[in-house]
Design an enzyme around this catalytic site. Sequence first.
Site, mmCIF file in Angstrom:
data_model
loop_
_atom_site.group_PDB
_atom_site.id
_atom_site.type_symbol
_atom_site.label_atom_id
_atom_site.label_comp_id
_atom_site.label_asym_id
_atom_site.label_seq_id
_atom_site.Cartn_x
_atom_site.Cartn_y
_atom_site.Cartn_z
ATOM 1 N N LYS A 127 7.566 -0.641 -0.293
ATOM 2 C CA LYS A 127 6.764 -1.836 -0.610
ATOM 3 C C LYS A 127 7.602 -2.766 -1.478
ATOM 4 O O LYS A 127 8.122 -2.367 -2.514
ATOM 5 C CB LYS A 127 5.479 -1.444 -1.344
ATOM 6 C CG LYS A 127 4.706 -2.646 -1.923
ATOM 7 C CD LYS A 127 3.380 -2.250 -2.569
ATOM 8 C CE LYS A 127 2.732 -3.425 -3.308
ATOM 9 N NZ LYS A 127 1.460 -3.072 -3.972
ATOM 10 N N ASP A 135 3.013 -9.467 -7.882
ATOM 11 C CA ASP A 135 1.650 -9.322 -7.375
ATOM 12 C C ASP A 135 0.672 -9.972 -8.338
ATOM 13 O O ASP A 135 0.272 -9.381 -9.333
ATOM 14 C CB ASP A 135 1.329 -7.825 -7.198
ATOM 15 C CG ASP A 135 -0.078 -7.602 -6.654
ATOM 16 O OD1 ASP A 135 -0.714 -8.585 -6.219
ATOM 17 O OD2 ASP A 135 -0.531 -6.437 -6.667
ATOM 18 N N LYS A 170 -5.625 -11.028 -10.435
ATOM 19 C CA LYS A 170 -5.701 -9.972 -11.445
ATOM 20 C C LYS A 170 -6.154 -10.603 -12.767
ATOM 21 O O LYS A 170 -5.600 -11.606 -13.187
ATOM 22 C CB LYS A 170 -4.333 -9.308 -11.621
ATOM 23 C CG LYS A 170 -3.941 -8.447 -10.426
ATOM 24 C CD LYS A 170 -2.646 -7.715 -10.660
ATOM 25 C CE LYS A 170 -2.272 -6.879 -9.448
ATOM 26 N NZ LYS A 170 -3.160 -5.733 -9.218
ATOM 27 N N ASP A 197 6.218 -4.391 -8.747
ATOM 28 C CA ASP A 197 5.535 -4.092 -7.492
ATOM 29 C C ASP A 197 6.487 -4.055 -6.287
ATOM 30 O O ASP A 197 6.059 -3.868 -5.150
ATOM 31 C CB ASP A 197 4.409 -5.105 -7.268
ATOM 32 C CG ASP A 197 3.187 -4.476 -6.618
ATOM 33 O OD1 ASP A 197 3.096 -3.235 -6.616
ATOM 34 O OD2 ASP A 197 2.341 -5.229 -6.109
ATOM 35 N N ASP A 214 -5.913 -8.604 -3.282
ATOM 36 C CA ASP A 214 -5.096 -7.797 -4.190
ATOM 37 C C ASP A 214 -4.703 -6.453 -3.564
ATOM 38 O O ASP A 214 -3.868 -5.735 -4.108
ATOM 39 C CB ASP A 214 -5.851 -7.585 -5.510
ATOM 40 C CG ASP A 214 -4.930 -7.154 -6.644
ATOM 41 O OD1 ASP A 214 -3.696 -7.198 -6.453
ATOM 42 O OD2 ASP A 214 -5.455 -6.776 -7.707
ATOM 43 N N GLU A 222 -2.685 -5.983 -1.219
ATOM 44 C CA GLU A 222 -1.695 -6.663 -0.385
ATOM 45 C C GLU A 222 -0.565 -5.745 0.079
ATOM 46 O O GLU A 222 0.011 -5.960 1.146
ATOM 47 C CB GLU A 222 -1.100 -7.869 -1.136
ATOM 48 C CG GLU A 222 0.058 -7.559 -2.099
ATOM 49 C CD GLU A 222 -0.309 -6.627 -3.245
ATOM 50 O OE1 GLU A 222 -1.515 -6.523 -3.564
ATOM 51 O OE2 GLU A 222 0.594 -5.981 -3.816
ATOM 52 N N ARG A 253 -0.506 -2.739 1.215
ATOM 53 C CA ARG A 253 -0.777 -2.069 2.493
ATOM 54 C C ARG A 253 -0.652 -3.028 3.680
ATOM 55 O O ARG A 253 -0.316 -2.612 4.784
ATOM 56 C CB ARG A 253 -2.171 -1.409 2.436
ATOM 57 C CG ARG A 253 -3.283 -2.350 2.142
ATOM 58 C CD ARG A 253 -4.564 -1.644 1.689
ATOM 59 N NE ARG A 253 -4.460 -1.125 0.312
ATOM 60 C CZ ARG A 253 -5.413 -0.455 -0.305
ATOM 61 N NH1 ARG A 253 -6.544 -0.173 0.319
ATOM 62 N NH2 ARG A 253 -5.261 -0.041 -1.543
HETATM 63 N N1 BES Z 1 0.281 -3.386 -7.082
HETATM 64 C C1 BES Z 1 -1.055 -2.975 -7.218
HETATM 65 C C2 BES Z 1 -1.202 -1.521 -7.645
HETATM 66 C C3 BES Z 1 -0.745 -1.192 -9.045
HETATM 67 C C4 BES Z 1 -1.644 -1.165 -10.083
HETATM 68 C C5 BES Z 1 0.555 -0.811 -9.275
HETATM 69 C C6 BES Z 1 -1.232 -0.810 -11.342
HETATM 70 C C7 BES Z 1 0.969 -0.468 -10.542
HETATM 71 C C8 BES Z 1 0.068 -0.458 -11.579
HETATM 72 C C9 BES Z 1 -1.769 -3.116 -5.865
HETATM 73 O O1 BES Z 1 -1.338 -4.147 -5.062
HETATM 74 C C10 BES Z 1 -3.207 -3.372 -6.162
HETATM 75 O O2 BES Z 1 -3.496 -4.394 -6.708
HETATM 76 N N2 BES Z 1 -4.058 -2.435 -5.769
HETATM 77 C C11 BES Z 1 -5.451 -2.547 -5.978
HETATM 78 C C12 BES Z 1 -6.141 -2.096 -4.710
HETATM 79 C C13 BES Z 1 -7.600 -2.425 -4.658
HETATM 80 C C14 BES Z 1 -7.818 -3.922 -4.643
HETATM 81 C C15 BES Z 1 -8.186 -1.792 -3.419
HETATM 82 C C16 BES Z 1 -5.820 -1.668 -7.159
HETATM 83 O O3 BES Z 1 -5.197 -0.628 -7.359
HETATM 84 O O4 BES Z 1 -6.715 -2.050 -7.900
HETATM 85 ZN ZN ZN Z 2 0.621 -4.731 -5.344
HETATM 86 MN MN MN Z 3 -2.321 -5.989 -5.540
#
Ligand code: BES
Ligand code: ZN
Ligand code: MN
Length: 494
Positions: A264, A269, A276, A288, A347, A349, A351
């Site tokens: 990834k 992000d 966020k 990220d 968010d 993203e 995947r």
């Molecule tokens: N990049 C984030 C995941 C992340 C969170 C990495 C904290 C490192 C530390 C990812 O893109 C994300 O935002 N995931 C969301 C998914 C949700 C919206 C289904 C999450 O984990 O809240």
């Molecule tokens: Zn992310």
């Molecule tokens: Mn995200």
Amino acid sequence: MDIRVTNISSLEWTGDAIALGFFEGTEDLTGDLTGDLAQLDTKLAGTIAELIAEVEFKGKAGSTAVTRVGSSTPIRKVILVGLGKADSDKLDSYRTAGAAIARIGKRQKCKTLAIHLPWGDRNPALVTQAITEGILLALHQDHRFKSDSEDKPLTLTTIDLLGLAGQEAAVEFAQKIISGVTFAKELVAAPANAVTPVTMAEAAQNLASEYGLALEILDRADCEKLGMGAFLGVSQASAIPPKFVHLTYKPEGTPRRKLAIVGKGVTFDSGGLNIKGAGSGIETMKMDMGGAAATFGAAKAIAQIKPDVEVHFVSAICENMISSTAMHPGDILTASNGKTIEVNNTDAEGRLTLADALVFTEKLGVEAIVDLATLTGACVVALGNDIGGMWSSTDTLATEITKASAESGEKFWRMPLEEKYFDGLKSDIADMKNAGPRGGGAITGAMFLKQFVKDTPWAHLDIAGPVWADKENGWNNSGATGYPVRTLVHWVLG
Ligand code: BES
Ligand code: ZN
Ligand code: MN
């Protein structure tokens, strides 16, 4: 700085500091010093025994003590380092010891340092490798973004590993692997205004030309032709163009295996329009692209180690930003395998970018695919910062990753690919949504990715926790860890 292997004994060695390793409960700590240690102690006027008694040194893994011997002695300082229980067959304590000794050597401004650790019936090549890895990981310092670096250049010029003569290859192997880890660390640590999709593509270009890797870079138009609507959807709000990077390492002769690593690569992000909020850690989201960084780091190490395995390194790199061209929450994207995705959360993203990267990679006809991603906060909630999540479609691949992770000391815990949890991604209007319910969020993330791999054995590693260390921890300094470059290299080597 030179790391040398030598059969000079601790009695003959002279220099700034000698580090002595002890297993927990060894007679040297519970009773009197024995053998060479007793002789060395006599030579150093009883300093070793005194220090052990004074600090009640027990040999616990990672514990250290240091003292000055004198100015006219052949060795000026003594460092004690604990190796934990003698019966553990893990090499982690050697990696930790190497790191701890190197940090003391640096702090104490030593120029020359000797390390004398017992290894029992462990393989001396693996012990040498682990100590060297620990030293190199701990000594890495990154001053790229300081105008006036406070840290003086390293004083250490040589480290002698005593009793390990003949292990030059193990030192070299560790140097190659850590050059890959360091490459990944520096990409992750650099902020999002320095590491962008464009500079990542340049980094791949440099790797390719320096190490003779084949390189294919797809620009936006190329990705459009391939129908990569999911990846391009994420990239569409950014002023910086997306870059789809495919590096290939090919051995001479017929490869024993053909593998792929997919990372990834979201260089920042923001969350997109599902932005966020405060307390979300948005300011840390430069990391990220940790999956892509580890993919490149593994490429750098593997290109130097030259195994008889063909390896493809793939990353769909972009930013997840906000602008008038951003995806709207609720948009429907079509991925390159024709599947449609309702973006109920911009968010989620990573995947979306991985969906197209996985479809592309499976077409390369590899035997197995491993993807690495800072995919979910939920994985951090489940496993914390020290352990990554692992999902695998086959037990064979899961076993391979588990073995590689035991060798590297980078921890992974296998999680379930629970079919029922795909229900959380069912959409009324498209083939699937990209985000499911909060509970089991790391598993739904994996179930989403699974839709984009047809029948190649595949594993997904969620590295959102261990990609970054808030404080120094074992052989990791604080900051970017370069996780899981070493696991990947061990996996490829088999
Ligand atoms: N990049 C984030 C995941 C992340 C969170 C990495 C904290 C490192 C530390 C990812 O893109 C994300 O935002 N995931 C969301 C998914 C949700 C919206 C289904 C999450 O984990 O809240
Ligand atoms: Zn992310
Ligand atoms: Mn995200």
